[in-house]
Design a protein around this motif. Structure first.
Motif, PDB file in Angstrom:
ATOM      1  N   MET A 163      52.780  40.516  29.807  1.00 33.81           N
ATOM      2  CA  MET A 163      52.431  41.807  30.402  1.00 33.81           C
ATOM      3  C   MET A 163      51.024  41.901  30.971  1.00 33.81           C
ATOM      4  SD  MET A 163      52.244  45.508  28.613  1.00 33.81           S
ATOM      5  CE  MET A 163      54.009  45.669  28.503  1.00 33.81           C
ATOM      6  N   ARG A 164      50.048  41.407  30.239  1.00 37.62           N
ATOM      7  CA  ARG A 164      48.652  41.638  30.647  1.00 37.62           C
ATOM      8  C   ARG A 164      48.279  40.973  31.961  1.00 37.62           C
ATOM      9  NH1 ARG A 164      45.660  40.047  25.627  1.00 37.62           N
ATOM     10  NH2 ARG A 164      47.394  41.296  24.857  1.00 37.62           N
ATOM     11  N   THR A 197      53.026  48.195  26.522  1.00 36.09           N
ATOM     12  CA  THR A 197      52.037  47.551  25.667  1.00 36.09           C
ATOM     13  C   THR A 197      52.690  46.364  24.981  1.00 36.09           C
ATOM     14  OG1 THR A 197      50.314  48.031  24.048  1.00 36.09           O
ATOM     15  CG2 THR A 197      52.512  48.878  23.545  1.00 36.09           C
ATOM     16  N   GLN A 210      49.806  45.258  19.598  1.00 37.08           N
ATOM     17  CA  GLN A 210      48.890  46.412  19.605  1.00 37.08           C
ATOM     18  C   GLN A 210      49.383  47.452  18.595  1.00 37.08           C
ATOM     19  OE1 GLN A 210      46.466  45.624  21.346  1.00 37.08           O
ATOM     20  NE2 GLN A 210      47.105  44.599  23.229  1.00 37.08           N
ATOM     21  N   GLN A 267      42.127  50.093  20.917  1.00 36.75           N
ATOM     22  CA  GLN A 267      42.971  48.898  20.802  1.00 36.75           C
ATOM     23  C   GLN A 267      44.262  49.048  21.609  1.00 36.75           C
ATOM     24  OE1 GLN A 267      42.582  45.882  18.446  1.00 36.75           O
ATOM     25  NE2 GLN A 267      43.857  45.394  20.209  1.00 36.75           N
ATOM     26  N   GLU A 284      44.528  47.944  25.351  1.00 37.14           N
ATOM     27  CA  GLU A 284      44.326  46.573  25.820  1.00 37.14           C
ATOM     28  C   GLU A 284      45.371  46.141  26.850  1.00 37.14           C
ATOM     29  OE1 GLU A 284      44.475  43.452  22.836  1.00 37.14           O
ATOM     30  OE2 GLU A 284      43.764  41.959  24.275  1.00 37.14           O
ATOM     31  N   SER A 285      46.638  46.174  26.457  1.00 36.93           N
ATOM     32  CA  SER A 285      47.682  45.634  27.349  1.00 36.93           C
ATOM     33  C   SER A 285      47.802  46.421  28.655  1.00 36.93           C
ATOM     34  CB  SER A 285      49.026  45.579  26.629  1.00 36.93           C
ATOM     35  OG  SER A 285      48.917  44.859  25.430  1.00 36.93           O
ATOM     36  N   LEU A 312      44.746  45.890  31.034  1.00 37.45           N
ATOM     37  CA  LEU A 312      44.790  44.556  31.646  1.00 37.45           C
ATOM     38  C   LEU A 312      45.865  44.502  32.720  1.00 37.45           C
ATOM     39  CD1 LEU A 312      44.293  42.369  28.464  1.00 37.45           C
ATOM     40  CD2 LEU A 312      42.752  42.472  30.425  1.00 37.45           C
ATOM     41  N   VAL A 365      40.442  39.668  30.370  1.00 35.98           N
ATOM     42  CA  VAL A 365      40.645  39.856  28.928  1.00 35.98           C
ATOM     43  C   VAL A 365      39.981  41.165  28.525  1.00 35.98           C
ATOM     44  CG1 VAL A 365      40.803  37.393  28.361  1.00 35.98           C
ATOM     45  CG2 VAL A 365      38.559  38.510  28.405  1.00 35.98           C
ATOM     46  N   LYS A 410      38.152  42.641  25.199  1.00 35.30           N
ATOM     47  CA  LYS A 410      37.688  42.131  23.910  1.00 35.30           C
ATOM     48  C   LYS A 410      36.817  43.130  23.167  1.00 35.30           C
ATOM     49  CE  LYS A 410      39.583  38.025  24.060  1.00 35.30           C
ATOM     50  NZ  LYS A 410      40.632  37.668  23.081  1.00 35.30           N
TER      51      LYS A 410
END
Lengths: 468, 468
Positions: free
Chosen positions: A158-159, B11, B15, B121, B124-125, B128, B326, B328
């Motif tokens: 996915m990312r 996501t 996660q 958190q 994230e997905s 990105l 990424v 992070k």
């Protein structure tokens, strides 16, 4: 469909211009036939797996111009009467297609649309968009799963996927191609694909030290726990995971995951440590820029990895991010309703199209597929095939079966869609019927495809006529 | 957003597992900071253009768990109390980001999220997914437009794009990078981008001969008419287009399009024919597997093309279909609410992260950008920069300005979004401020980036501590 607005404008401007032109010229309701096929073997391999049909079916079932679509089109200069014509869109075409998961080769129609030219024309852009990508990714997945076999492959992409639907439809196609599961939760929800996940480096970094983070993770996931061990040092990470597993009761360290470094050497070392400490059942999972070539090489180097998480290369195709599918007119009715063959010339031979109303017939010897012959329903089914790449080779076809099946008749769905699990099983069967030589990654054998003799002769005749 | 269902499940499974873990461990509401950055220069070039922020903002504004999302999550084994916690999601993070169109370099945060670790958190997905792709494509578009300059580039890629949104978001990003228009009608509708189109080969093939097809097309499009001339033979096609144009009154042959063959030779020949017949104003447009390298080479060979239709390579990135972004963790609060720096080690140096709460400061000499320095707001802004790739080079930074701007504060949008046209203009200005050497396609100069001295020292200290 997961879109909250009509997708009737998911098309290229020129489709609407042409439809306007057909309508204006009074030929909009003449029937025509279009076929969708690709021309280059994806990933320089020997086959592709057809995918995306169900998405295309849903697109067609939902096709209509919303008020806001028509309003937008009026701003582009289309006249009100034409917009009125569009607003009455009711799908009436016949559609035939290869079921998802079917092995398909260059030049073979994956989908055939027959009906009023204005409707069949309109479908060019969306059909290409929907089928090109999923076919590409199902094929990539099949290659990656072949390299990983018998280990499971989890789709992780996915990312790095190309947008929201680049992720979602890749998840679907990757499952068709053989992936065991996905990390993509929305894909899991929409397609009932099993979802899997471990934890990220951030989990480890959120705690004061790696040991505490593993311990906390183990407590929330006493079963099926997989720990990511490379945040600071993979070997030390493995040892800490073991210490946590030994400290806790009723806990099973299902696996550890490596995400950087030399995956071959690290997995061998980690395997030794796990085995020495009595964790023979703990699996080693790996991720990090994996594809079929790297998995094959890691296995050849004795890597002790038995679960593969594959992301970017799987969901984008990486070395080849697009299938070169085209959707071309091949026959059209004249004013009297008689079918006329059509062919497009090109200075590039590969871009010359095939005329007629095509079906693909596939010969099967009970174990493997032997040959495919394209036949033209206008000229009739025959049993003599001319090799597509070497016309001097002419063969007799035995007991071949039709590969394209009816999907829509007069705009009504007549196809009973299989579940995604059934499609995956069908794809697996298809792959088992392909000769190993065709599935080789490097320099595979070319699967035999050809044109039925009368079709071949018709094509030659048209080329010669047009070149005059 | 054009999706009719909640995208909260866009996501990766881990996660949700981690958020469950933070919640279960009682640390869910501790604040943390995450940064999104890429690590490799896309297309081996010298820069990228940030894109996708507006899509991310809309995603965040619409974020919530629907009843069916929660029901699905319950089938994955999450306990009811946790689902209840998720159902009360209310976004409270601070988000800072580079405005779309900003020039960005490896390791620099394009977006920074600060807030309760469970919320930060979760992003994230999707962050990105949304930023990686549009940034990639805006950058590719800038390169293609640079090669075509001063000619316009039309984005043509829907049919080969990676899914529905792969097409739609590529259209948006390509416009940011400098494309003049698109063939994508839904993209035109959603983003107010000008749409363009000619006709397909099927238009020509639908008629009995090319002349009739051109004549019919000319009649429906008396102004701005562009004819595709390569269905049978490009030179003969050009002559037929001219004959049609001469036959009709009040008709302007705006252009002809080539889609196969040697585009350099054909365009030169077609230009001669057009000019000799008095069609000096008729433009030659070309398409067919174009990218920045082929456009540059065709121009170098004297091609007489002045409008470029670019599809597959533009909307997929082709040579590089994914940006390696990424997201992070870089700082987290302890139980007392004190910020702790965090860093991820790796056996691959490029994968070592930067700690702190980062801002990018950019030095501008009034004409060009000179240097970027990353500073840590926890350590304070300083004017001494250490070269990211050569720590022996330490420089003083002058009059640098913050590149990240506030987007959300406490979950409330505080950013006034520019229009897409404003973003395109801003990107153009950004590109004009980059030294030519950084914009070279092959082996570009590395733009100077560095870490503020105290940040550099903090990073070293953390690395040494973690390696012990």
């Amino acid at each position: 469909m997961i879109y909250n607005q009509s997708l009737s404008l998911l098309t290229d401007m020129y489709q609407l211009t042409m439809v306007y032109g057909y309508w204006k010229s009074g030929v909009a309701n003449r029937h025509a036939v279009f076929h969708l096929n690709f021309r280059r073997w994806p990933f320089k391999g020997g086959y592709a797996l057809a995918a995306g049909l169900q998405t295309a079916i849903e697109f067609l079932q939902n096709f209509s111009y919303s008020a806001s679509d028509l309003e937008y089109l009026s701003t582009l200069g289309f006249e009100p009467k034409f917009l009125d014509f569009l607003s009455k869109f009711e799908f009436v075409c016949d559609v035939d297609a290869m079921p998802e998961g079917t092995a398909v080769f260059p030049y073979e129609p994956m989908i055939r649309v027959k009906g009023p030219i204005w409707q069949a024309q309109l479908l060019e852009s969306p059909m290409l968009n929907l089928l090109n990508f999923q076919t590409l990714i199902a094929t990539k997945a099949a290659r990656i799963c072949q390299a990983a076999h018998p280990d499971p492959v989890i789709e992780f992409g996915m990312r790095r996927a190309q947008g929201i639907d680049g992720a979602i439809s890749a998840t679907r196609a990757a499952f068709i191609g053989g992936c065991e599961s996905t990390s993509d939760v929305i894909g899991g929800k929409l397609f009932k694909i099993p979802v899997r996940g471990t934890h990220a480096h951030s989990w480890v970094m959120a705690f004061d030290d790696e040991f505490s983070s593993f311990e906390a993770f183990a407590k929330i996931m006493p079963k099926g726990c997989v720990m990511l061990i490379d945040t600071y040092n993979s070997i030390e990470g493995a040892k800490r995971a073991i210490r946590v597993a030994k400290k806790l009761k009723d806990f099973e360290l299902a696996g550890v995951r490596l995400d950087s470094g030399d995956l071959a050497a690290l997995s061998i070392e980690v395997r030794k440590i796990l085995d020495a400490e009595g964790f023979q059942g703990t699996k080693i999972m790996a991720s990090n820029e994996l594809d079929e070539y790297l998995i094959r090489d890691l296995k050849a180097q004795g890597a002790k990895i038995t679960v593969w998480g594959v992301g970017t290369h799987l969901v984008t195709g990486q070395e080849q991010p697009a299938l070169d599918g085209v959707y071309k007119l091949s026959a059209v009715q004249n004013a009297k309703g008689e079918w006329q063959h059509r062919l497009k010339l090109s200075e590039q031979t590969a871009k010359v199209t095939n005329p007629g109303i095509l079906q693909v017939r596939r010969e099967f010897d009970g174990k493997k597929y032997c040959r495919d012959v394209m036949v033209d329903e206008l000229l009739g089914v025959g049993d003599t095939g001319v090799n597509y790449f070497d016309p001097s080779e002419v063969v007799q076809i035995k007991d071949a079966k039709d590969v394209l099946v009816p999907i829509f008749r007069g705009g009504k769905l007549v196809y009973e869609a299989p579940t995604l699990f059934e499609i995956q099983a069908y794809a697996k069967q298809e792959l088992s019927r392909l000769p190993a030589s065709v599935k080789r990654f490097v320099n595979p054998q070319t699967y035999w495809i050809g044109l039925e003799k009368r079709l071949y002769e018709k094509k030659l005749e048209l080329i010669q006529k047009l070149k005059k």
